[in-house]
Every structure is written in C-alpha cells, then in structure tokens.
Design a protein around this motif. Structure first.
Motif, PDB file in Angstrom:
ATOM      1  N   THR A  48     -75.913   4.129  14.873  1.00  0.00           N
ATOM      2  CA  THR A  48     -77.080   3.431  14.354  1.00  0.00           C
ATOM      3  C   THR A  48     -76.877   1.924  14.378  1.00  0.00           C
ATOM      4  O   THR A  48     -77.816   1.174  14.613  1.00  0.00           O
ATOM      5  N   GLY A  49     -75.654   1.464  14.173  1.00  0.00           N
ATOM      6  CA  GLY A  49     -75.381   0.030  14.271  1.00  0.00           C
ATOM      7  C   GLY A  49     -75.575  -0.486  15.687  1.00  0.00           C
ATOM      8  O   GLY A  49     -76.103  -1.578  15.894  1.00  0.00           O
ATOM      9  N   ARG A  52     -79.357  -0.660  16.414  1.00  0.00           N
ATOM     10  CA  ARG A  52     -80.019  -1.791  15.760  1.00  0.00           C
ATOM     11  C   ARG A  52     -79.698  -3.115  16.443  1.00  0.00           C
ATOM     12  O   ARG A  52     -80.531  -4.004  16.478  1.00  0.00           O
ATOM     13  N   LYS A  53     -78.486  -3.266  16.961  1.00  0.00           N
ATOM     14  CA  LYS A  53     -78.133  -4.514  17.652  1.00  0.00           C
ATOM     15  C   LYS A  53     -78.909  -4.657  18.958  1.00  0.00           C
ATOM     16  O   LYS A  53     -79.305  -5.738  19.336  1.00  0.00           O
TER      17      LYS A  53
END
Length: 55
Positions: A48-49, A52-53
C-alpha cells in the motif's frame, strides 16, 4: 506485534529449558502465528505504501 512474537518465543525457550513441554509448545505455536501475522501485515503495508507513492 513483533515484540509479542519475541516475548512468546522467549517464554517458549525458558519453558523448554525448564522441562514444561506443553507450555513450551503452546508458546512456540503462538509465537509462530504472531510472526506470520506480522509478516503479512508488513507485506500489505509495503504494497500500500508503494501504491500511494506512485499514485
């Protein structure tokens, strides 16, 4: 959550040294389950990180 895994692992090792096989097995089982839950959450968090980036 990783600290709980380490705690149960230490409890399992101490119980195994003292000869409490049932308690050691149960604590090791709990530590194993918590470790895999931690690992899954780490992977989900990393994915998820990364999403999002990029988005």
């Amino acid at each position: 959550m990783l600290s709980w895994t380490i705690t149960f692992l230490v409890i399992a090792l101490i119980a195994a040294v003292l000869g409490f096989g049932g308690i050691a097995g149960a604590a090791a089982g709990i530590a194993k389950i918590l470790f895999f839950v931690f690992l899954v959450l780490l992977i989900v968090s990393a994915i998820t990180g990364a999403i999002r980036k990029n988005g």
